[in-house]
Design an enzyme around this catalytic site. Structure first.
Site, PDB file in Angstrom:
ATOM      1  N   ILE A  14       0.876  -1.274   0.008  1.00 34.20           N
ATOM      2  CA  ILE A  14      -0.119  -0.043  -0.011  1.00 34.20           C
ATOM      3  C   ILE A  14       0.787   1.257   0.042  1.00 34.20           C
ATOM      4  CG2 ILE A  14      -0.049  -0.045   2.468  1.00 34.20           C
ATOM      5  CD1 ILE A  14      -3.066   0.911   2.324  1.00 34.20           C
ATOM      6  N   SER A  15       0.549   2.277  -0.888  1.00 32.18           N
ATOM      7  CA  SER A  15       1.645   3.454  -1.000  1.00 32.18           C
ATOM      8  C   SER A  15       1.647   4.279   0.251  1.00 32.18           C
ATOM      9  CB  SER A  15       1.134   4.243  -2.046  1.00 32.18           C
ATOM     10  OG  SER A  15       0.971   3.260  -3.277  1.00 32.18           O
TER      11      SER A  15
END
Ligand code: SAH
Length: 215
Positions: free
Chosen positions: A59-60
């Site tokens: 997940i960024s």
């Protein structure tokens, strides 16, 4: 830190890194990152760092999500394509800003999980598609906005073709083992304008649907 304090710190961090658009900040405040993480990583949801999700993906980093969303300049009239659903976090944020969001993921386990999660969140304007997003989504093209959350060496031609004239695409480009460049592409009737938005690191854009039977 108490949750309310962590939330304030989270928004403060976004602002200090240049995420100043009120609509983007509001969309991010409405989207608890903890819900898109699993196990031990849930305790770290407020940290401004990428975190592992299933299938060896990430997940960024929240500030990068904020800057990419802001650069995409999404309005309520926009039909948006996201390539790389991952956890569904970015798609959920986009859903608060856009009319319609299509998001494509090549790992079945991630696509199914995100579809289920986004449905439970009652975000009715998102469609999660299992497929190879490097081919875009021809049946829904053209798109007003396209966001790619995995790095390709160059902007994929097929995606540029599926962008409406006047549309915007935001994506990381560069070698997967190096620091990449985040760019914004503006499509006009006569060609493309490229703006460099800074250095980032993303997992690679990989062609084809993954063969995994489980995660
Ligand atoms: N936007 C995500 C983070 C993405 S990580 C989030 O908010 O959580 C990048 C994702 O892109 C990974 O899940 C990876 O499997 C996916 N991906 C890589 N190449 C792809 C392709 N060709 N088509 C669709 N998804 C792809």
């Amino acid at each position: 830190m108490e949750p309310a304090e962590s939330q304030m710190q989270f928004v403060f961090n976004l602002r200090s890194r240049g995420v100043t658009n009120a609509d983007v900040l509001k969309a991010m405040e409405r989207t608890p990152r903890i819900d898109f993480l699993e196990g031990i990583f849930q305790d770290r949801s407020y940290e401004d760092t990428p975190l592992p999700i299933a299938c060896g993906q990430t997940i960024s980093q929240p500030t990068v999500v904020g800057l990419m969303t802001q650069a995409l300049d999404v309005t309520r009239r926009c039909k948006v394509l996201e390539v790389g659903t991952g956890s569904g976090y970015q798609a959920a944020i986009l859903s608060h800003l856009a009319r319609r969001v299509y998001t494509v993921e090549r790992h079945r386990a991630l696509a199914l999980r995100a579809r289920d999660l986004l449905r439970r969140m009652e975000l009715g304007n998102i469609t999660v598609v299992l497929g190879d997003g490097s081919m875009g989504l021809p049946e829904q093209a053209p798109f007003d906005r396209i966001m790619v959350t995995a790095a390709a060496e160059d902007p994929p031609r097929i995606l540029l073709e599926q962008l409406r004239v006047g549309g915007i695409m935001v994506l990381p480009v560069g070698q997967s083992d190096a620091v990449q460049k985040l760019i914004r592409v503006d499509k006009s009737a006569t060609g493309y304008d490229y703006t460099d938005l800074g250095a980032v690191r993303f997992v690679p854009l990989v062609e084809g649907v993954a063969e995994d039977v489980s995660d």
